[in-house]
Write a protein that holds these residues in place. Structure first.
Motif, PDB file in Angstrom:
ATOM      1  N   GLY A  39       0.828  -1.209   0.000  1.00 23.17           N
ATOM      2  CA  GLY A  39       0.000   0.000   0.000  1.00 23.17           C
ATOM      3  C   GLY A  39       0.853   1.246   0.000  1.00 23.17           C
ATOM      4  O   GLY A  39       2.057   1.214   0.269  1.00 23.17           O
ATOM      5  N   GLY A  40       0.215   2.354  -0.297  1.00 25.74           N
ATOM      6  CA  GLY A  40       0.905   3.646  -0.260  1.00 25.74           C
ATOM      7  C   GLY A  40       2.121   3.689  -1.149  1.00 25.74           C
ATOM      8  O   GLY A  40       2.023   3.717  -2.356  1.00 25.74           O
ATOM      9  N   THR A  41       3.296   3.651  -0.539  1.00 23.59           N
ATOM     10  CA  THR A  41       4.544   3.806  -1.292  1.00 23.59           C
ATOM     11  C   THR A  41       5.163   2.481  -1.704  1.00 23.59           C
ATOM     12  O   THR A  41       6.277   2.448  -2.190  1.00 23.59           O
ATOM     13  CB  THR A  41       5.570   4.587  -0.448  1.00 23.59           C
ATOM     14  N   GLY A  42       4.477   1.373  -1.503  1.00 26.28           N
ATOM     15  CA  GLY A  42       5.020   0.090  -1.927  1.00 26.28           C
ATOM     16  C   GLY A  42       4.915  -0.954  -0.835  1.00 26.28           C
ATOM     17  O   GLY A  42       4.201  -0.792   0.140  1.00 26.28           O
ATOM     18  N   ARG A  43       5.653  -2.017  -1.008  1.00 27.65           N
ATOM     19  CA  ARG A  43       5.609  -3.144  -0.084  1.00 27.65           C
ATOM     20  C   ARG A  43       6.566  -2.937   1.086  1.00 27.65           C
ATOM     21  O   ARG A  43       7.647  -2.387   0.926  1.00 27.65           O
ATOM     22  CB  ARG A  43       6.000  -4.439  -0.794  1.00 27.65           C
ATOM     23  N   THR A  44       6.170  -3.438   2.248  1.00 29.77           N
ATOM     24  CA  THR A  44       7.063  -3.493   3.398  1.00 29.77           C
ATOM     25  C   THR A  44       6.918  -4.849   4.024  1.00 29.77           C
ATOM     26  O   THR A  44       5.930  -5.548   3.820  1.00 29.77           O
ATOM     27  CB  THR A  44       6.724  -2.395   4.441  1.00 29.77           C
ATOM     28  N   GLY A  45       7.888  -5.235   4.855  1.00 25.32           N
ATOM     29  CA  GLY A  45       7.822  -6.535   5.501  1.00 25.32           C
ATOM     30  C   GLY A  45       8.866  -7.468   4.958  1.00 25.32           C
ATOM     31  O   GLY A  45       9.870  -7.037   4.391  1.00 25.32           O
ATOM     32  N   TRP A  46       8.619  -8.776   5.115  1.00 22.79           N
ATOM     33  CA  TRP A  46       9.574  -9.769   4.671  1.00 22.79           C
ATOM     34  C   TRP A  46       8.850 -10.961   4.064  1.00 22.79           C
ATOM     35  O   TRP A  46       7.728 -11.267   4.403  1.00 22.79           O
ATOM     36  CB  TRP A  46      10.509 -10.211   5.785  1.00 22.79           C
ATOM     37  N   VAL A  47       9.515 -11.608   3.129  1.00 21.02           N
ATOM     38  CA  VAL A  47       9.012 -12.829   2.484  1.00 21.02           C
ATOM     39  C   VAL A  47      10.164 -13.825   2.475  1.00 21.02           C
ATOM     40  O   VAL A  47      11.281 -13.476   2.085  1.00 21.02           O
ATOM     41  CB  VAL A  47       8.537 -12.551   1.034  1.00 21.02           C
ATOM     42  N   MET A  48       9.931 -15.050   2.949  1.00 23.31           N
ATOM     43  CA  MET A  48      10.980 -16.059   3.001  1.00 23.31           C
ATOM     44  C   MET A  48      10.643 -17.208   2.065  1.00 23.31           C
ATOM     45  O   MET A  48       9.577 -17.792   2.182  1.00 23.31           O
ATOM     46  CB  MET A  48      11.137 -16.570   4.436  1.00 23.31           C
ATOM     47  N   PHE A  49      11.564 -17.498   1.136  1.00 20.64           N
ATOM     48  CA  PHE A  49      11.367 -18.602   0.199  1.00 20.64           C
ATOM     49  C   PHE A  49      12.289 -19.733   0.564  1.00 20.64           C
ATOM     50  O   PHE A  49      13.360 -19.551   1.058  1.00 20.64           O
ATOM     51  CB  PHE A  49      11.646 -18.148  -1.233  1.00 20.64           C
TER      52      PHE A  49
END
Length: 167
Positions: free
Chosen positions: A157-167
């Protein structure tokens, strides 16, 4: 219990409660158990309990089936309970050898997607730059391309993605 999870090991529920003026005999207790676990009983469980003249008998009724919930036994308590989507098989075979009843869940991509959603809480989301640890046991049953990841915490949202994604 506000001091920590180890102080209250009981996480459970009560279905029915009966208090008797005198103790029941072992035979009466066995009769209650056999009646309560018999789907084809000829005497209603409630009638059997009342036949022993309890001082107090609380039915408490049955919990209405709802969403498949992954109970949080950590510090977040009920605020951290997660919800499995309908595609998640739960319970499932454990990722750990010899653990038959550890609350494992199995995910697949048939008929949609399977996810477990944990609600956002401040306790589970430290500020950016704060180190944290996470333990997760996974038993991969197959490898498939297409963007699947076993774990993510992101906000779009807003200015883009935040957080983490683990593959």
């Amino acid at each position: 219990n506000t001091a920590g999870t180890s102080l209250n090991p009981y996480f459970g529920g009560v279905d029915e409660f009966a208090l008797y003026a005198a103790k029941l005999t072992p035979q009466q207790i066995l009769a209650h158990y056999q009646n309560g676990t018999n789907a084809a009983r000829t005497v209603a469980y409630e009638a059997l309990v009342k036949s022993r003249s309890p001082v107090v008998y609380l039915r408490l009724n049955e919990v209405t089936p709802g969403a498949d919930v992954a109970v949080n036994l950590g510090e977040q308590r009920s605020a951290g309970h997660a919800t499995h989507s309908a595609e998640v098989a739960h319970p499932a075979a454990s990722a750990l050898a010899g653990q038959a009843a550890d609350g494992a869940a199995a995910y697949h991509n048939q008929g949609g997607y399977g996810v477990t959603t944990v609600p956002w809480t401040a306790g589970n989301n430290p500020p950016a730059g704060t180190p944290f640890s996470l333990e997760l046991w996974i038993r991969a049953l197959r490898d498939q391309q297409g963007g699947q990841c076993p774990l993510n915490n992101r906000w779009v949202g807003g200015t883009g993605r935040t957080g983490w994604v683990m593959f």
